[in-house]
Write a protein that holds these residues in place. Structure first.
Motif, PDB file in Angstrom:
ATOM      1  N   GLU A  45       0.844  -1.207   0.000  1.00 46.72           N
ATOM      2  CA  GLU A  45       0.000   0.000   0.000  1.00 46.72           C
ATOM      3  C   GLU A  45       0.878   1.256   0.000  1.00 46.72           C
ATOM      4  O   GLU A  45       0.571   2.246  -0.679  1.00 46.72           O
ATOM      5  N   GLN A  46       1.970   1.195   0.750  1.00 48.70           N
ATOM      6  CA  GLN A  46       2.854   2.368   0.806  1.00 48.70           C
ATOM      7  C   GLN A  46       3.537   2.599  -0.538  1.00 48.70           C
ATOM      8  O   GLN A  46       3.686   3.739  -0.977  1.00 48.70           O
ATOM      9  N   ILE A  47       3.935   1.507  -1.179  1.00 50.53           N
ATOM     10  CA  ILE A  47       4.567   1.624  -2.503  1.00 50.53           C
ATOM     11  C   ILE A  47       3.575   2.274  -3.473  1.00 50.53           C
ATOM     12  O   ILE A  47       3.911   3.173  -4.241  1.00 50.53           O
ATOM     13  N   GLU A  48       2.323   1.848  -3.370  1.00 53.27           N
ATOM     14  CA  GLU A  48       1.267   2.401  -4.219  1.00 53.27           C
ATOM     15  C   GLU A  48       1.088   3.910  -3.967  1.00 53.27           C
ATOM     16  O   GLU A  48       0.945   4.704  -4.906  1.00 53.27           O
ATOM     17  N   LEU A  49       1.124   4.315  -2.693  1.00 56.08           N
ATOM     18  CA  LEU A  49       0.980   5.739  -2.353  1.00 56.08           C
ATOM     19  C   LEU A  49       2.116   6.561  -2.951  1.00 56.08           C
ATOM     20  O   LEU A  49       1.901   7.640  -3.515  1.00 56.08           O
ATOM     21  N   VAL A  50       3.328   6.021  -2.855  1.00 56.13           N
ATOM     22  CA  VAL A  50       4.492   6.740  -3.378  1.00 56.13           C
ATOM     23  C   VAL A  50       4.401   6.832  -4.903  1.00 56.13           C
ATOM     24  O   VAL A  50       4.591   7.895  -5.497  1.00 56.13           O
ATOM     25  N   GLN A  51       4.055   5.700  -5.533  1.00 51.47           N
ATOM     26  CA  GLN A  51       4.010   5.694  -6.997  1.00 51.47           C
ATOM     27  C   GLN A  51       2.900   6.589  -7.524  1.00 51.47           C
ATOM     28  O   GLN A  51       3.077   7.292  -8.513  1.00 51.47           O
ATOM     29  N   SER A  52       1.741   6.598  -6.851  1.00 46.16           N
ATOM     30  CA  SER A  52       0.657   7.433  -7.367  1.00 46.16           C
ATOM     31  C   SER A  52       0.961   8.915  -7.154  1.00 46.16           C
ATOM     32  O   SER A  52       0.661   9.736  -8.022  1.00 46.16           O
ATOM     33  N   SER A  53       1.607   9.278  -6.039  1.00 42.58           N
ATOM     34  CA  SER A  53       1.899  10.708  -5.884  1.00 42.58           C
ATOM     35  C   SER A  53       3.002  11.145  -6.834  1.00 42.58           C
ATOM     36  O   SER A  53       3.036  12.291  -7.279  1.00 42.58           O
ATOM     37  N   MET A  54       3.898  10.221  -7.196  1.00 41.73           N
ATOM     38  CA  MET A  54       4.936  10.542  -8.181  1.00 41.73           C
ATOM     39  C   MET A  54       4.277  10.870  -9.526  1.00 41.73           C
ATOM     40  O   MET A  54       4.677  11.803 -10.206  1.00 41.73           O
ATOM     41  N   GLN A  55       3.255  10.084  -9.857  1.00 45.50           N
ATOM     42  CA  GLN A  55       2.550  10.318 -11.116  1.00 45.50           C
ATOM     43  C   GLN A  55       1.839  11.659 -11.095  1.00 45.50           C
ATOM     44  O   GLN A  55       1.846  12.411 -12.069  1.00 45.50           O
ATOM     45  N   GLU A  56       1.230  11.956  -9.963  1.00 47.89           N
ATOM     46  CA  GLU A  56       0.481  13.191  -9.810  1.00 47.89           C
ATOM     47  C   GLU A  56       1.407  14.401  -9.910  1.00 47.89           C
ATOM     48  O   GLU A  56       1.017  15.462 -10.384  1.00 47.89           O
ATOM     49  N   LEU A  57       2.625  14.215  -9.431  1.00 45.79           N
ATOM     50  CA  LEU A  57       3.619  15.279  -9.442  1.00 45.79           C
ATOM     51  C   LEU A  57       3.940  15.692 -10.872  1.00 45.79           C
ATOM     52  O   LEU A  57       4.197  16.856 -11.148  1.00 45.79           O
ATOM     53  N   GLY A  58       3.905  14.713 -11.780  1.00 45.40           N
ATOM     54  CA  GLY A  58       4.129  15.013 -13.183  1.00 45.40           C
ATOM     55  C   GLY A  58       5.587  15.278 -13.486  1.00 45.40           C
ATOM     56  O   GLY A  58       6.468  15.017 -12.660  1.00 45.40           O
ATOM     57  N   ALA A  72       4.553  18.062  -0.344  1.00 46.26           N
ATOM     58  CA  ALA A  72       3.423  18.570   0.429  1.00 46.26           C
ATOM     59  C   ALA A  72       2.900  19.870  -0.167  1.00 46.26           C
ATOM     60  O   ALA A  72       1.688  20.044  -0.339  1.00 46.26           O
ATOM     61  N   SER A  73       3.814  20.787  -0.541  1.00 44.80           N
ATOM     62  CA  SER A  73       3.330  22.073  -1.049  1.00 44.80           C
ATOM     63  C   SER A  73       2.763  21.925  -2.453  1.00 44.80           C
ATOM     64  O   SER A  73       1.875  22.673  -2.848  1.00 44.80           O
ATOM     65  N   THR A  74       3.229  20.956  -3.222  1.00 46.42           N
ATOM     66  CA  THR A  74       2.724  20.791  -4.589  1.00 46.42           C
ATOM     67  C   THR A  74       1.397  20.040  -4.599  1.00 46.42           C
ATOM     68  O   THR A  74       0.477  20.399  -5.337  1.00 46.42           O
ATOM     69  N   LEU A  75       1.298  19.001  -3.792  1.00 44.45           N
ATOM     70  CA  LEU A  75       0.107  18.143  -3.871  1.00 44.45           C
ATOM     71  C   LEU A  75      -1.002  18.572  -2.909  1.00 44.45           C
ATOM     72  O   LEU A  75      -2.124  18.078  -2.996  1.00 44.45           O
ATOM     73  N   GLY A  76      -0.697  19.459  -1.996  1.00 42.45           N
ATOM     74  CA  GLY A  76      -1.727  20.005  -1.102  1.00 42.45           C
ATOM     75  C   GLY A  76      -2.428  18.926  -0.295  1.00 42.45           C
ATOM     76  O   GLY A  76      -1.787  18.026   0.246  1.00 42.45           O
ATOM     77  N   ASP A  77      -3.773  18.995  -0.239  1.00 46.43           N
ATOM     78  CA  ASP A  77      -4.550  18.065   0.583  1.00 46.43           C
ATOM     79  C   ASP A  77      -4.408  16.622   0.125  1.00 46.43           C
ATOM     80  O   ASP A  77      -4.649  15.688   0.887  1.00 46.43           O
ATOM     81  N   GLY A  78      -4.041  16.433  -1.155  1.00 46.04           N
ATOM     82  CA  GLY A  78      -3.865  15.086  -1.678  1.00 46.04           C
ATOM     83  C   GLY A  78      -2.669  14.376  -1.046  1.00 46.04           C
ATOM     84  O   GLY A  78      -2.521  13.160  -1.193  1.00 46.04           O
ATOM     85  N   PHE A  79      -1.814  15.137  -0.397  1.00 41.70           N
ATOM     86  CA  PHE A  79      -0.633  14.550   0.237  1.00 41.70           C
ATOM     87  C   PHE A  79      -0.938  14.368   1.719  1.00 41.70           C
ATOM     88  O   PHE A  79      -0.802  15.278   2.532  1.00 41.70           O
ATOM     89  N   THR A  80      -1.396  13.155   2.057  1.00 46.81           N
ATOM     90  CA  THR A  80      -1.877  12.868   3.413  1.00 46.81           C
ATOM     91  C   THR A  80      -0.717  12.421   4.312  1.00 46.81           C
ATOM     92  O   THR A  80       0.379  12.127   3.811  1.00 46.81           O
ATOM     93  N   PRO A  81      -0.939  12.316   5.624  1.00 40.50           N
ATOM     94  CA  PRO A  81       0.099  11.780   6.509  1.00 40.50           C
ATOM     95  C   PRO A  81       0.559  10.383   6.074  1.00 40.50           C
ATOM     96  O   PRO A  81       1.742  10.041   6.217  1.00 40.50           O
TER      97      PRO A  81
END
Ligand code: HEM
Length: 147
Positions: A4-17, A102-111
């Protein structure tokens, strides 16, 4: 790391663009946190910005394939020793990376995202530092930068 953690990292990387802007802010944050590291880097950062993001994307994509990840990050760490990077700098880059996410993804970047990224970074940094230590005996193929 859990799947699940790997998935969180990979999806936020994608979102980062692939935006240059994000990487620019990341390095600004590194230099704000540790101005003394500026002189380790070249004056013109353009090439490095692209290279850093491409490499981080590749490493994050390999989180499922630990042997690949280990091989790449050991060599990367050995090269970083050659750039004058010290063990203490790894904490600076960790903080700058998490701040930028955190500053780029805002609320989408959870604890949970922050914890997962912390784990992923610590894993990379540990293997990079192993690579740096292993290369301490002298220059090796791994410490030559690919062109
Ligand atoms: C996850 C951690 C890191 C990643 C993915 C990363 C990635 C990269 C990449 C891809 C390069 C281009 C050259 C090469 O491939 O060898 C590079 C160069 C460099 N990095 Fe890192 N890096 C990380 C951590 C750090 C840390 C902690 C520092 C300390 C301040 C640092 C400072 C530098 C410097 C000084 C250069 C050389 C610039 C030059 O002379 O062209 N990096 N990094």
């Amino acid at each position: 790391m859990t799947p699940e953690q790997i998935e969180l990292v990979q999806s936020s990387m994608q979102e980062l663009g692939a935006g240059d802007d994000v990487v620019r802010r990341f390095y600004d944050r590194v230099f704000e946190l540790a101005p003394e590291t500026r002189s380790l880097f070249p004056d013109d950062m353009e090439e490095l910005r692209t290279g850093f993001l491409a490499t981080l994307t590749e490493l994050v994509a390999s989180l499922h394939e630990l042997p690949d990840l280990a091989l790449q990050s050991r060599a990367l760490g050995a090269r970083h020793r050659g750039y004058g990077v010290q063990a203490s700098h790894y904490a600076v880059v960790r903080a700058a990376l998490l701040d930028t996410l955190a500053s780029t993804l805002g609320d989408g970047f959870t604890p949970a995202h922050a914890a997962a990224w912390g784990q992923a970074y610590d894993l990379l940094a540990e293997v990079m530092q192993q690579g740096a230590a292993a290369s301490a005996g002298g220059p090796s193929i791994a410490s030559r930068r690919p062109r």
